[in-house]
Design an enzyme around this catalytic site. Sequence first.
Site: not given
Ligand code: AMP
Length: 287
Positions: A37-38, A40, A151, A154, A191
């Site tokens: 999503h945006e 990422h 990000g 987290d 999610r």
């Molecule tokens: P995930 O795919 O959820 O494991 O996230 C992959 C990376 O994208 C992690 O470093 C997250 O912290 C980052 N990320 C996910 N959502 C966001 C967001 N809304 N803003 C900034 N970074 C994000």
Amino acid sequence: MSELKIFTTVAETVAYAKEQKAAGRTIGLCPTMGALHEGHMTLMRAARSACDVVIASVFVNPVQFGPNEDYDKYPRQFDADCEKLAAEGVDAVFHPSPEEMYPAGYGTYITVENGITDVLCGARRPGHFRGVATVVTKLMNITRADKAFFGQKDAQQVAVVRRFVADLNLPVEVCMVPICREASGLARSSRNSYMSAEEKQAAVVLSRSLKAAKAAYEAGERDAEALKRITREELATEPLAKVDYVDLYTYPALQETTTVTEQSLLAIAVFIGKTRLIDNIILGEQA
Ligand code: AMP
């Protein structure tokens, strides 16, 4: 639109990374679990502007999920992910199978044992950060990354990654990217797709509660209990919200504090229906 290279094996990714390094190029790694999503994309853009070559990974890492968590139903949409990565000018995506990352006989795990994984999501999701630290170490090694992008969404993960990168002397700079939100304030998350329209609307209470705490902080409130209470009170206004935790720790050390005198993390985890969402703000000056 640039050509996105798709790698599924460690060997071809290592070969590509070595080739780029030999040509004197810097490599930026953006680890993800896909369903992009945006949020990422803000990572990809930060990497694009800081590095010569951007490698994203899309891997739903089984080792970081607990037995009763959503590993099986986690959204997987690799073709759509590739379109988004190509549109951002990402050079390559590493999309391994679980067997490629953890072949028969696999037996090495990274654990951070200074207490920072014992709080917040580490306390609620036993083994989660062991899985994250292990996969991120492997991804950094496989891609020969100079910089890796994560990000603030987290924030505990960033603290954990910074810790093991320093402790293990990994030659990687860890870069933190601000939280990307929808216009409503809801932090973007893969999610979020689990939620109904009504639940998504209710989920706005997370960012609203943090905003209330931030306003109190800006008005001079420094007492940790008071800031947590303000957050909880706002969360309590939403009947669909069930609080998992509202906590405040120094950041990035994640030490208990009664007063916000240094950079601190106000972090929340809240169930909206069956969906567990996290959000946070960082308060105070960097120590
Ligand atoms: P995930 O795919 O959820 O494991 O996230 C992959 C990376 O994208 C992690 O470093 C997250 O912290 C980052 N990320 C996910 N959502 C966001 C967001 N809304 N803003 C900034 N970074 C994000």
